[in-house]
Every structure is written in structure tokens, then in C-alpha cells.
Design a protein around this motif. Sequence first.
Motif, PDB file in Angstrom:
ATOM      1  N   UNK A  23       0.829  -1.212   0.000  1.00 59.32           N
ATOM      2  CA  UNK A  23       0.000   0.000   0.000  1.00 59.32           C
ATOM      3  C   UNK A  23       0.859   1.257   0.000  1.00 59.32           C
ATOM      4  N   UNK A  24       1.991   1.202   0.692  1.00 56.72           N
ATOM      5  CA  UNK A  24       2.858   2.376   0.778  1.00 56.72           C
ATOM      6  C   UNK A  24       3.975   2.354  -0.267  1.00 56.72           C
ATOM      7  N   UNK A  25       4.385   1.147  -0.675  1.00 58.74           N
ATOM      8  CA  UNK A  25       5.475   1.050  -1.657  1.00 58.74           C
ATOM      9  C   UNK A  25       4.991   1.304  -3.078  1.00 58.74           C
ATOM     10  N   UNK A  26       3.834   0.756  -3.428  1.00 63.95           N
ATOM     11  CA  UNK A  26       3.400   0.775  -4.825  1.00 63.95           C
ATOM     12  C   UNK A  26       2.252   1.737  -5.111  1.00 63.95           C
ATOM     13  N   UNK A  58      -7.044  -5.867  -1.971  1.00 65.89           N
ATOM     14  CA  UNK A  58      -6.251  -6.199  -3.164  1.00 65.89           C
ATOM     15  C   UNK A  58      -6.857  -5.569  -4.414  1.00 65.89           C
ATOM     16  N   UNK A  59      -8.170  -5.640  -4.558  1.00 66.39           N
ATOM     17  CA  UNK A  59      -8.805  -5.062  -5.745  1.00 66.39           C
ATOM     18  C   UNK A  59      -8.645  -3.543  -5.747  1.00 66.39           C
ATOM     19  N   UNK A  71     -10.539 -13.621   4.262  1.00 57.77           N
ATOM     20  CA  UNK A  71     -10.399 -13.432   2.809  1.00 57.77           C
ATOM     21  C   UNK A  71     -11.252 -12.275   2.314  1.00 57.77           C
ATOM     22  N   UNK A  72     -12.340 -11.932   3.033  1.00 63.45           N
ATOM     23  CA  UNK A  72     -13.282 -10.929   2.537  1.00 63.45           C
ATOM     24  C   UNK A  72     -12.679  -9.524   2.568  1.00 63.45           C
ATOM     25  N   UNK A  73     -12.178  -9.019   3.721  1.00 65.63           N
ATOM     26  CA  UNK A  73     -11.548  -7.696   3.681  1.00 65.63           C
ATOM     27  C   UNK A  73     -10.284  -7.673   2.832  1.00 65.63           C
ATOM     28  N   UNK A 116      -6.851   2.316   4.329  1.00 61.78           N
ATOM     29  CA  UNK A 116      -7.830   1.289   3.974  1.00 61.78           C
ATOM     30  C   UNK A 116      -7.235  -0.113   4.128  1.00 61.78           C
ATOM     31  N   UNK A 117      -6.003  -0.296   3.648  1.00 63.78           N
ATOM     32  CA  UNK A 117      -5.362  -1.611   3.722  1.00 63.78           C
ATOM     33  C   UNK A 117      -5.044  -1.970   5.168  1.00 63.78           C
ATOM     34  N   UNK A 118      -4.639  -0.967   5.948  1.00 63.14           N
ATOM     35  CA  UNK A 118      -4.380  -1.235   7.370  1.00 63.14           C
ATOM     36  C   UNK A 118      -5.662  -1.711   8.051  1.00 63.14           C
TER      37      UNK A 118
END
Length: 430
Positions: free
Chosen positions: A284-287, A322-323, A315-317, A298-300
Motif C-alpha cells: 500500500x505504501x510502496x506501490x 487487493x482489488x 479473505x473478505x476484507x 484502507x489496507x491497514x
Amino acid sequence: MQNEPLAFRMRPRNIDEVVGQQHIIGKDTALYKMIQNGHVPSMLLYGEPGIGKTSIAYAIAGSTNLPFFPLNATIAGKKDVEQIVSEARLTGKVILFLDEIHRFNKLQQDTLLPHVEDGSIILIGATTENPFHDVNPAIRSRCGEIFQLKRLTLEELVQLLKNALHDEERGLGKYSIDIHDEQIKKIAIASNGDARKALTLLESVFHASEEIDDIVRVEDSTIEHLAKRIGVYGDKGGTHFYNLLSALQKSVRGSDVNASLYYLAHLLENGDLIAVCRRLLVMAYEDIGLANPNVGAHVYAATEAAKVLGLPEARIPLANAVIEMCLSEKSNSAYQALDAAIKAIHEGKTGDIPMHLRDAHYAGAKTLGHVGYQYPHDYPIGTFGGWVNQQYLPDNLQDMEFYRPVIAGEEKRMATIYEKLKSLKNHNNQ
């Protein structure tokens, strides 16, 4: 022999019977021609389980007249190695197949290495781990080639299964089995490139099928029931797991949603949720970075939710995260800028902190010359907040630039501000 697993019984007896890995042992390869001419070099075979490392070793042994000794490095002791060394002294030359060679300890290695070097022992080592990471350099240097095996193609697996179905001596050819081509193909697809899994699944399907009028009749439902998890290769923490993490990050970076979800699914099936969450947070921070700063939060949130929920709900969150990362604008400018600054420091490009930036919160600071700092909030500049033209980098570095904005997403706005502040600074310094 019939008590042994089908996958064991169907091992190739010589190099002409090998199915798959034609880039290594095909008739046009140097290795095939060397073996046909009576020369077997020491080598390392690297690849996932079940795709032919052991089979190739046995096939090579079956194509020569040399004594063949298989050992597993996880259970072999110094005495086992010494016995093979003694045999090599008696016969002049032997082949040693060493499975899980990355587990070979120093004591075993010291006993064996001189004999590999003088050619009395031909070493064929097999490993599922990257040999450049996990195999001792002393072993690698004595092996002429490192061959990386590939998963078998669908066509190769179908051929392997048909061989087993028709072979009356070692396979299932002596039985009347009602199985059609589409069912064979289903078994091959479920095996995910793994020859051992394909033959094991075929054998399980055979034993689970009903025999009617001396004919074993295979049903689709039997294949589907037995094939549920056969595609999952769970070497949590091993080379393949890190390859999956790498493939996930590169697919997200490349904005390929479907590939990213495929690798995420494989990683979650292997079960190391914490490692997956860590990698997603880095991504999330690198790319994505400054192009969409909200993604980090959001990813955190998604990874924390995943850890609380646990699998399978995690798998749901993670799918959401990822999307979102796949379809977000992307920038690596922030960490690239920091890496450039770190590189400059390591290259000795350092200088004294300007006096006006040094700590002045103590009596005597003025005596040391820690004066002259201008407080930016006292100098409003439009809707930006506050800014004042003063030097921040050391004297000998004040013209250095580490940050190179990427004109994408939210960073486009930041880049405009960055360039505006640079122009104001340059104008005031003229």
C-alpha cells in the motif's frame, strides 16, 4: 510391487520414459546427449514437489550401468555417506541421489565433497528450496548445472495418466476401467502441474470407484470429491511461498486484478495470514504511495480486520484491499526519494545542520549561535498554510533533490505544490 503407490511404480525407468521437463532432459538437450554418450555430470534439480526431480534421477540411473544410491538428507547420517564413499573407492564411480540436499550438514558435506570433486561420486541433488539461498556454496560449486524444473503441462499430465492406465506391469492396465478422456483431463487439471498428485489422484479415484460386471466405472462426482484441495501446495515459509508473495505484489503493481486474486487465494490456502497481511500493508505504501494516500489507511483497516476475523472470513476484507490497490493510481516516489537520501548519506554526502535549525529550547542556545529560525506558520501563503524561504539542507547539499514526483492521482496535486514552492525559492534566491 503392487503394494507400492502408483506414483512410485510409474517412475520412468530410463530417460526416454520421462514425461515433461523436456527443456532439461529432452532428446535435443545437452544433458540427454551426455547421458546417451555415457557421461553423467553432477547436478542440482530445483523445483516444487511432485514435478519430476526424483523421477529424473532414477531415469538417469536407469540409463547408465553405474551403481545408484538414493539418500534423503533429512535422515542420512555420516555413516551413510561413508558407506557410499567406500563403494565409490571399490567400483571407481557411483551416482548418489541426495533428496532435500539443502538439509545436508557440514559433517556429511566434508566427508563427501572431495569425492564429488574427483569424480568418483556423481552427485544429483534435489531441492524444493532456491539453491542460491539454501544450498551450501561448496555443494553448488561442485555441481556443473542447476536445472530448474517446471510444473507439467495439461497435455503432459494427460499423457502420464494414460501411460499409467495402459501399463499392465506397473500401472492399472490389467484392470478394465471405464474412464473417458474428459475425466482424465479433470484429474490432470486438478493436479495443478504435479505429476505425483495426478497419479495419486488417479489411484484414489480407481479405488473409490464401483466395480460392476468386472468393470471399474469412474464417476465425475468421485473425481470432484477427491480433488477438492489437490492444487494447494503448502510450503509455508519456503521458497514457493515467497515466490507467491512476490507474484502477488508484482501483479498488484501491474494492476492485474485476476492474477492478484489468484495469488492471494493460493497464499490464503497455505494459511500464513500474518505474512500476507504484512506484505499487503507494505504494498500500500510502496506501490500506491502518494498517488492515493487513503489506500494505506484502507489496507491497514482491512489487514487488522482480517487478523481479528481469522480464516476463512479474513479473505473478505483482503479481497477488497487487493482489488482497490490493483485499480488505484500508483506511485513509488516517496520511498524512492528516501532511498536516494539514504544512498547519499552512505556515499558520504553529509554536512553540518544549519545553525538556525538546531535545538534552541535550552539556556545557552543563543550563545552557541542557534538563532535565526523563521517560523513558517507566521508567513501565510494563499490556501497552503504557511511558508518562508529559508535554508534547511546543509550548506554543501542545499541544491540536492531526492524527490521526483509521479504525476498520478493525488500526487499530481502534490507535484504542483512542490514545483510552485521550488519556483518561489529559486525566485527569492535570485
